[in-house]
Scaffold this active site. Structure first.
Site, PDB file in Angstrom:
ATOM      1  N   PRO A   1       0.796  -1.238   0.000  1.00  0.00           N
ATOM      2  CG  PRO A   1       0.059  -0.912   2.204  1.00  0.00           C
ATOM      3  CD  PRO A   1       0.789  -1.894   1.320  1.00  0.00           C
ATOM      4  CB  CYS A   2       3.203   2.717  -2.421  1.00  0.00           C
ATOM      5  SG  CYS A   2       2.360   2.428  -3.985  1.00  0.00           S
TER       6      CYS A   2
END
Length: 297
Positions: free
Chosen positions: A250-251
């Protein structure tokens, strides 16, 4: 005494020197003399700013050149020496850790590997997921199925791509369905096995990102501090930009220090929508827990 910004710029310039002279046997003492620091001091400052030691950075540059040469059809032995490696045996001894596959397989674009893929429409657009025997290696948003499949081929040009369902990866349909539920219906992010491929630093960043919970956000600098490299903010941002496994790594939960969204390879509107949806999910979950607690006798 140089400021933190000046020292950071100095290390970035030194990194460019390493890139230009990657085939040379650059010692820590040689590099330290270029910037007027002791070898020990250089080792620490360079790692704080860039995220890895000068030696590891040089190895990463050589590795990129080796991969590029192999993809261009150069023989393995020629590519090894042209990239600055001193011996063939050294590279073969590290190939599993650095490539995730044999050199000959990489030269042919992961020839012989099987990657199952599936596509599904979500509220934020079409997504494609690809997986090897080790786990998910690819999740991308795209405009149409054909371009997404072509993107997988570009990343793994020699792999055998098979649409799911297939005997090699029957669970892929369940995996992408769970991901679609997360995106479109606000369920929790699925915890799926991943096949991570990148530098040691990138993988360290990606693994940490997986620990950021739905609805939480951190700055690039906070991520750098949490992985023990407080000066590697730019390197963290670069690792986020190179992430090829959207959502599962989850950048999108990493922002600039001032709270602005920063970058996102799949579009800032999509990043904003993801964060807003996760925030609502987190708040509703918290409210539910508080309600249940207050209802206890």
């Amino acid at each position: 005494m140089p400021t933190e910004t000046e020292r950071s710029d100095q290390m970035i310039r030194l990194a460019r020197v390493i890139e230009e002279r990657a085939e040379e046997p650059l010692t820590l003492a040689t590099l330290a003399s270029m910037v007027g620091l002791s070898p020990t001091r250089l080792q620490r400052v360079f790692k704080e700013v860039i995220g890895v030691s000068p030696r590891d950075y040089q190895e990463a540059v050589r590795l990129r050149r080796l991969k590029a040469s192999l993809k261009q059809g150069t023989t393995v032995t020629e590519a090894i020496f042209a990239s600055g490696y001193g011996s063939v045996s050294r590279v073969y001894g590290e190939q599993g850790r650095r490539f995730g596959m044999k050199l000959k397989d990489y030269q042919s674009g992961a020839e012989g590997e099987v990657i199952a893929y599936a596509c599904r429409q979500t509220s934020l657009g079409l997504i494609a997921m690809g997986a090897t025997e080790q786990g998910v290696c690819y999740v991308e948003f795209g405009d149409d199925v054909e371009s997404l499949i072509q993107s997988i081929r570009n990343e793994f040009p020699g792999a055998n791509l098979i649409p799911s369902p297939a005997a090699e990866a029957p669970e892929l349909d369940d995996w992408i369905a769970a991901l679609e539920q997360h995106v479109s219906r606000g369920s929790e992010s699925p915890d799926l096995p991943l096949d991570l491929r990148g530098t040691a630093f990138q993988i360290q960043v990606w693994r940490f990102l997986k620990s950021i919970q739905d609805g939480q956000v951190l700055s690039y600098g906070e991520v750098a501090k949490n992985i023990g490299k407080p000066g590697a903010t730019r390197a963290v941002a670069s690792a986020c930009a190179r992430n090829r496994i959207a959502l599962l790594i989850p950048c999108h939960r990493v922002l600039r220090a001032d709270g602005n969204l920063g970058g996102y390879r799949w579009g800032l509107e999509r990043k904003r929508a993801l964060l807003e949806a996760e925030k609502k999910l987190r708040n509703s979950t918290r409210d539910s827990v508080e309600l249940n607690f207050s209802s206890d006798p």
